[in-house]
Design a protein around this motif. Structure first.
Motif: not given
Length: 202
Positions: A39-40, A61-63, A74-75, A143-147
């Motif tokens: 889903l990610n 927002n990304v999370h 989420a978020g 995953r959020t940080q990498r974006v």
């Protein structure tokens, strides 16, 4: 999937398990891990490059985009104290302050615009490590940080590809960074950041 944070830190997990309560109703850790990753990937296709300034709101927002079909929170920044092994993350009441301080530092540095590649690598590694210690979310921080760091790196004229680094490599580098050794994270960013898209570097 191993117990990421310990069952003693799991009031938001299904009773007697280390599986986070989720919108999919999955109660097996490996099934949830697999669903998260799928889903990610689907959700990530909705994300578009964002110009600076960046902030905790950007992370939220990304999370939310990545995890809105998986978790009701989420978020939202976490309210639970977390540790992993000997690593204790930032207390919830200090998350906003610590994340804001790190983004302010990046803003003061001009979001690294004009940096040489070597200086960029070391700078983003240090900032990534500092935000990781803050660990704003209950799950999905990496995953959020990498974006968001992909935005930061692309904004200064570089492409980045995370696929060459496995999960264990990220985890070990983040642990080393927690204890003040940023070189393993810098090695990862050096491996993942491509050549400059801008001909003239300073």
């Amino acid at each position: 999937m191993s117990d990421k944070y310990g069952v003693d830190q799991a009031p938001d997990c299904y009773p007697g398990t280390n599986v986070l309560i989720n919108l999919l109703g999955l109660r097996n850790a490996d099934d949830l891990d697999e669903a998260e990753r799928y889903l990610n990937e689907v959700a990530a296709m909705k994300l578009e490059f964002v110009l600076p300034p960046y902030s905790l709101t950007t992370l939220k927002n990304v999370h939310h985009t990545l995890f809105e079909k998986i978790y009701a929170w989420a978020g939202e920044t976490r309210t639970l104290a977390l540790s992993k092994g000997m690593t204790r993350f930032c207390s919830p009441e200090f998350i906003e302050r610590e994340v804001a301080k790190e983004f302010l530092g990046m803003a003061d540095a001009g979001w690294f615009e004009g940096y040489s590649r070597d200086r960029l690598v070391s700078s983003v590694a240090e900032s990534y490590g500092n935000i990781n210690v803050a660990h704003p979310f209950r799950d999905g921080n990496g995953r959020t940080q990498r974006v968001v760091f992909e935005y930061i790196i692309f904004n200064v004229g570089y492409l980045v590809d995370w696929h060459s680094v496995d999960r264990e490599g990220w985890i070990e580098a983040c642990i080393q960074s927690f204890y003040g050794a940023d070189q393993p994270l810098a090695d990862i960013f050096d491996q993942c950041i491509g050549a400059s898209l801008i001909e003239n570097e300073f």
